[in-house]
Design a protein around this motif. Structure first.
Motif, PDB file in Angstrom:
ATOM      1  N   ALA A  32       0.827  -1.209   0.000  1.00 13.60           N
ATOM      2  CA  ALA A  32       0.000   0.000   0.000  1.00 13.60           C
ATOM      3  C   ALA A  32       0.861   1.257   0.000  1.00 13.60           C
ATOM      4  O   ALA A  32       0.515   2.263  -0.617  1.00 13.60           O
ATOM      5  CB  ALA A  32      -0.927  -0.002   1.215  1.00 13.60           C
ATOM      6  N   LYS A  33       2.023   1.191   0.679  1.00 12.19           N
ATOM      7  CA  LYS A  33       2.925   2.344   0.761  1.00 12.19           C
ATOM      8  C   LYS A  33       3.945   2.353  -0.371  1.00 12.19           C
ATOM      9  O   LYS A  33       4.818   3.211  -0.407  1.00 12.19           O
ATOM     10  CB  LYS A  33       3.665   2.326   2.096  1.00 12.19           C
ATOM     11  N   ARG A  34       3.866   1.352  -1.255  1.00 17.01           N
ATOM     12  CA  ARG A  34       4.814   1.215  -2.370  1.00 17.01           C
ATOM     13  C   ARG A  34       6.245   1.081  -1.858  1.00 17.01           C
ATOM     14  O   ARG A  34       7.179   1.645  -2.411  1.00 17.01           O
ATOM     15  CB  ARG A  34       4.711   2.389  -3.338  1.00 17.01           C
ATOM     16  N   ARG A  35       6.414   0.326  -0.781  1.00 17.45           N
ATOM     17  CA  ARG A  35       7.750   0.077  -0.229  1.00 17.45           C
ATOM     18  C   ARG A  35       8.557  -0.724  -1.249  1.00 17.45           C
ATOM     19  O   ARG A  35       8.013  -1.305  -2.160  1.00 17.45           O
ATOM     20  CB  ARG A  35       7.618  -0.678   1.091  1.00 17.45           C
ATOM     21  N   CYS A  36       9.840  -0.818  -1.057  1.00 18.51           N
ATOM     22  CA  CYS A  36      10.814  -1.298  -2.051  1.00 18.51           C
ATOM     23  C   CYS A  36      10.753  -2.778  -2.415  1.00 18.51           C
ATOM     24  O   CYS A  36      11.679  -3.262  -3.030  1.00 18.51           O
ATOM     25  CB  CYS A  36      12.218  -0.997  -1.547  1.00 18.51           C
ATOM     26  N   LEU A  37       9.743  -3.520  -2.060  1.00 17.17           N
ATOM     27  CA  LEU A  37       9.686  -4.943  -2.414  1.00 17.17           C
ATOM     28  C   LEU A  37       8.735  -5.122  -3.593  1.00 17.17           C
ATOM     29  O   LEU A  37       7.514  -5.050  -3.445  1.00 17.17           O
ATOM     30  CB  LEU A  37       9.215  -5.781  -1.221  1.00 17.17           C
ATOM     31  N   PRO A  38       9.287  -5.326  -4.800  1.00 17.59           N
ATOM     32  CA  PRO A  38       8.438  -5.471  -5.988  1.00 17.59           C
ATOM     33  C   PRO A  38       7.555  -6.720  -5.887  1.00 17.59           C
ATOM     34  O   PRO A  38       7.919  -7.708  -5.255  1.00 17.59           O
ATOM     35  CB  PRO A  38       9.445  -5.642  -7.134  1.00 17.59           C
ATOM     36  N   TYR A  39       6.398  -6.644  -6.510  1.00 16.18           N
ATOM     37  CA  TYR A  39       5.492  -7.789  -6.530  1.00 16.18           C
ATOM     38  C   TYR A  39       4.835  -7.888  -7.900  1.00 16.18           C
ATOM     39  O   TYR A  39       4.892  -6.964  -8.698  1.00 16.18           O
ATOM     40  CB  TYR A  39       4.437  -7.688  -5.427  1.00 16.18           C
ATOM     41  N   VAL A  40       4.236  -9.039  -8.141  1.00 19.53           N
ATOM     42  CA  VAL A  40       3.570  -9.321  -9.416  1.00 19.53           C
ATOM     43  C   VAL A  40       2.104  -9.596  -9.112  1.00 19.53           C
ATOM     44  O   VAL A  40       1.790 -10.328  -8.169  1.00 19.53           O
ATOM     45  CB  VAL A  40       4.203 -10.566 -10.090  1.00 19.53           C
ATOM     46  N   ARG A  41       1.226  -9.025  -9.893  1.00 20.89           N
ATOM     47  CA  ARG A  41      -0.201  -9.297  -9.752  1.00 20.89           C
ATOM     48  C   ARG A  41      -0.573 -10.346 -10.805  1.00 20.89           C
ATOM     49  O   ARG A  41      -0.369 -10.138 -11.995  1.00 20.89           O
ATOM     50  CB  ARG A  41      -0.979  -8.005  -9.980  1.00 20.89           C
ATOM     51  N   VAL A  42      -1.083 -11.476 -10.340  1.00 23.13           N
ATOM     52  CA  VAL A  42      -1.544 -12.541 -11.221  1.00 23.13           C
ATOM     53  C   VAL A  42      -3.054 -12.645 -10.995  1.00 23.13           C
ATOM     54  O   VAL A  42      -3.497 -13.274 -10.036  1.00 23.13           O
ATOM     55  CB  VAL A  42      -0.845 -13.885 -10.905  1.00 23.13           C
ATOM     56  N   GLY A  43      -3.797 -11.964 -11.842  1.00 24.71           N
ATOM     57  CA  GLY A  43      -5.240 -11.861 -11.598  1.00 24.71           C
ATOM     58  C   GLY A  43      -5.441 -11.064 -10.320  1.00 24.71           C
ATOM     59  O   GLY A  43      -4.956  -9.953 -10.188  1.00 24.71           O
ATOM     60  N   ARG A  44      -6.121 -11.671  -9.350  1.00 23.01           N
ATOM     61  CA  ARG A  44      -6.325 -11.022  -8.057  1.00 23.01           C
ATOM     62  C   ARG A  44      -5.270 -11.431  -7.039  1.00 23.01           C
ATOM     63  O   ARG A  44      -5.304 -10.978  -5.897  1.00 23.01           O
ATOM     64  CB  ARG A  44      -7.709 -11.372  -7.523  1.00 23.01           C
ATOM     65  N   HIS A  45      -4.348 -12.289  -7.437  1.00 17.96           N
ATOM     66  CA  HIS A  45      -3.346 -12.814  -6.517  1.00 17.96           C
ATOM     67  C   HIS A  45      -2.060 -11.996  -6.575  1.00 17.96           C
ATOM     68  O   HIS A  45      -1.677 -11.479  -7.623  1.00 17.96           O
ATOM     69  CB  HIS A  45      -3.031 -14.276  -6.852  1.00 17.96           C
ATOM     70  N   ILE A  46      -1.379 -11.909  -5.445  1.00 20.18           N
ATOM     71  CA  ILE A  46      -0.090 -11.223  -5.350  1.00 20.18           C
ATOM     72  C   ILE A  46       0.987 -12.284  -5.234  1.00 20.18           C
ATOM     73  O   ILE A  46       0.882 -13.219  -4.432  1.00 20.18           O
ATOM     74  CB  ILE A  46      -0.042 -10.305  -4.100  1.00 20.18           C
TER      75      ILE A  46
END
Length: 65
Positions: A32-46
């Motif tokens: 939510a804070k856009r902290r430095c840990l990148p993530y991938v959105r796969v549909g509704r899943h993180i």
């Protein structure tokens, strides 16, 4: 998918939280804070790439003087 293309290992928030020693709620707040840990959105899943988690840990490593 192209031949020879390497697909990165994707981990769930539960797996990453266990590795980092934080809660899944902490990971949610970081997203939510856009902290430095990148993530991938796969549909509704993180999902998180293993290489991104390793890089995040490396960036946080402090070498004593």
């Amino acid at each position: 998918m192209r031949s020879g293309m390497e697909v990165p290992e994707l981990m769930t928030a539960t797996q990453v939280a266990r590795i980092l020693g934080v809660s899944t709620e902490t990971l949610r707040k970081w997203r939510a804070k856009r902290r430095c840990l990148p993530y991938v959105r796969v549909g509704r899943h993180i999902r998180y790439r293993a290489a991104d988690v390793a890089a995040f840990v490396e960036r946080g490593t402090v070498m004593p003087a």
